[in-house]
Design a protein around this motif. Structure first.
Motif, short mmCIF file in Angstrom:
data_model
loop_
_atom_site.label_atom_id
_atom_site.label_comp_id
_atom_site.label_asym_id
_atom_site.label_seq_id
_atom_site.Cartn_x
_atom_site.Cartn_y
_atom_site.Cartn_z
N SER A 2 0.88 -1.02 0.32
CA SER A 2 0.53 -0.14 0.23
C SER A 2 1.00 1.02 -0.02
O SER A 2 2.08 0.30 0.16
CB SER A 2 -1.06 0.15 0.99
OG SER A 2 0.01 0.32 2.75
N GLU A 3 0.03 2.99 -0.12
CA GLU A 3 1.29 3.72 -0.43
C GLU A 3 1.52 4.01 0.78
O GLU A 3 2.38 5.15 1.11
CB GLU A 3 0.25 4.69 -0.88
CG GLU A 3 0.06 4.68 -2.30
CD GLU A 3 -0.58 6.34 -2.99
OE1 GLU A 3 0.17 7.55 -2.40
OE2 GLU A 3 -1.35 6.07 -3.75
N ASP A 4 0.75 3.65 1.88
CA ASP A 4 1.17 4.11 3.56
C ASP A 4 2.24 3.54 4.13
O ASP A 4 3.31 3.24 4.74
CB ASP A 4 0.21 3.51 4.59
CG ASP A 4 -1.33 4.28 4.18
OD1 ASP A 4 -0.89 5.75 3.59
OD2 ASP A 4 -2.39 4.12 4.30
N GLU A 5 2.74 2.33 3.06
CA GLU A 5 3.96 0.84 3.59
C GLU A 5 5.12 1.18 2.83
O GLU A 5 5.96 1.63 3.31
CB GLU A 5 3.34 -0.61 3.14
CG GLU A 5 2.88 -1.07 4.63
CD GLU A 5 2.24 -2.27 3.53
OE1 GLU A 5 2.57 -3.43 4.25
OE2 GLU A 5 1.07 -2.13 2.43
N GLN A 6 4.62 2.54 1.66
CA GLN A 6 6.32 2.53 0.77
C GLN A 6 6.91 3.12 2.16
O GLN A 6 8.39 2.57 1.38
CB GLN A 6 5.75 3.36 -0.02
CG GLN A 6 5.33 2.22 -1.29
CD GLN A 6 4.14 3.05 -2.65
OE1 GLN A 6 3.92 4.33 -2.89
NE2 GLN A 6 3.16 2.40 -3.09
N THR A 30 8.11 7.97 -3.91
CA THR A 30 8.09 7.05 -2.51
C THR A 30 9.43 8.26 -1.58
O THR A 30 9.19 8.90 -0.98
CB THR A 30 8.79 5.86 -2.46
OG1 THR A 30 7.28 4.71 -2.75
CG2 THR A 30 8.83 5.59 -1.34
N LYS A 33 8.26 12.04 -1.40
CA LYS A 33 7.18 11.67 -0.89
C LYS A 33 8.39 11.83 0.45
O LYS A 33 8.04 13.01 1.80
CB LYS A 33 6.35 10.71 -0.83
CG LYS A 33 5.13 10.45 -1.72
CD LYS A 33 5.12 9.81 -1.60
CE LYS A 33 3.86 9.60 -2.56
NZ LYS A 33 2.66 8.15 -3.49
#
Length: 141
Positions: A2-6, A30, A33
């Motif tokens: 998921s985007e939160d885990e990246q 990533t 970010k």
């Protein structure tokens, strides 16, 4: 993933090789970010490799090449004088590139800028050496 885990997982990644283009974009996004500066160095890869490919593709023939006797079995391709020359040249290039990194750090207060300067200098050096190949080859024949 998921985007939160990246962002949490990206710090555990060391070296990345043979990555699909969509994964390169994901890695770059990533890192951005997380506040990292992501530079594309593909242009240097293209310039250096395309130049060598072009030189090999349009190189002139070597007269009498097929009439030369082959090297004796067991004789190294890289002779001692060639190894010494490559070693000294490699050492000189390393010293200059490390000096450029230090220059970038001292002048621009950034190791990253120094690395960029050194990397660009290396690419230009390779192109310069590529331009000297025909002259070396004509001396060798």
């Amino acid at each position: 993933m998921s985007e939160d885990e990246q962002p949490a997982r990206i710090d555990g990644i060391g070296v990345v090789g043979r990555v699909a283009p969509e994964h390169k974009v994901l890695l770059a996004d990533t890192l951005k970010k997380k506040g990292h500066v992501v530079a594309q160095v593909l242009w240097i890869h293209f310039v250096v490799n395309a130049s060598f490919g072009f030189a090999l593709g349009f190189d002139r023939e070597s007269p009498g090449l097929m009439r030369r006797r082959p090297r004796p079995r067991g004789e190294p391709v890289l002779t001692r004088p060639v190894r010494v020359t490559v070693g000294i040249g490699g050492l000189a290039i390393t010293v200059v590139l490390l000096g450029l990194i230090k220059l970038g750090q001292a002048h621009f207060d950034s190791v990253g800028t120094g690395r960029s300067i050194a990397f660009t200098a290396l690419a230009l050096l390779l192109l310069w050496e590529l331009g000297k190949l025909p002259a070396r080859r004509s001396r060798a024949t």
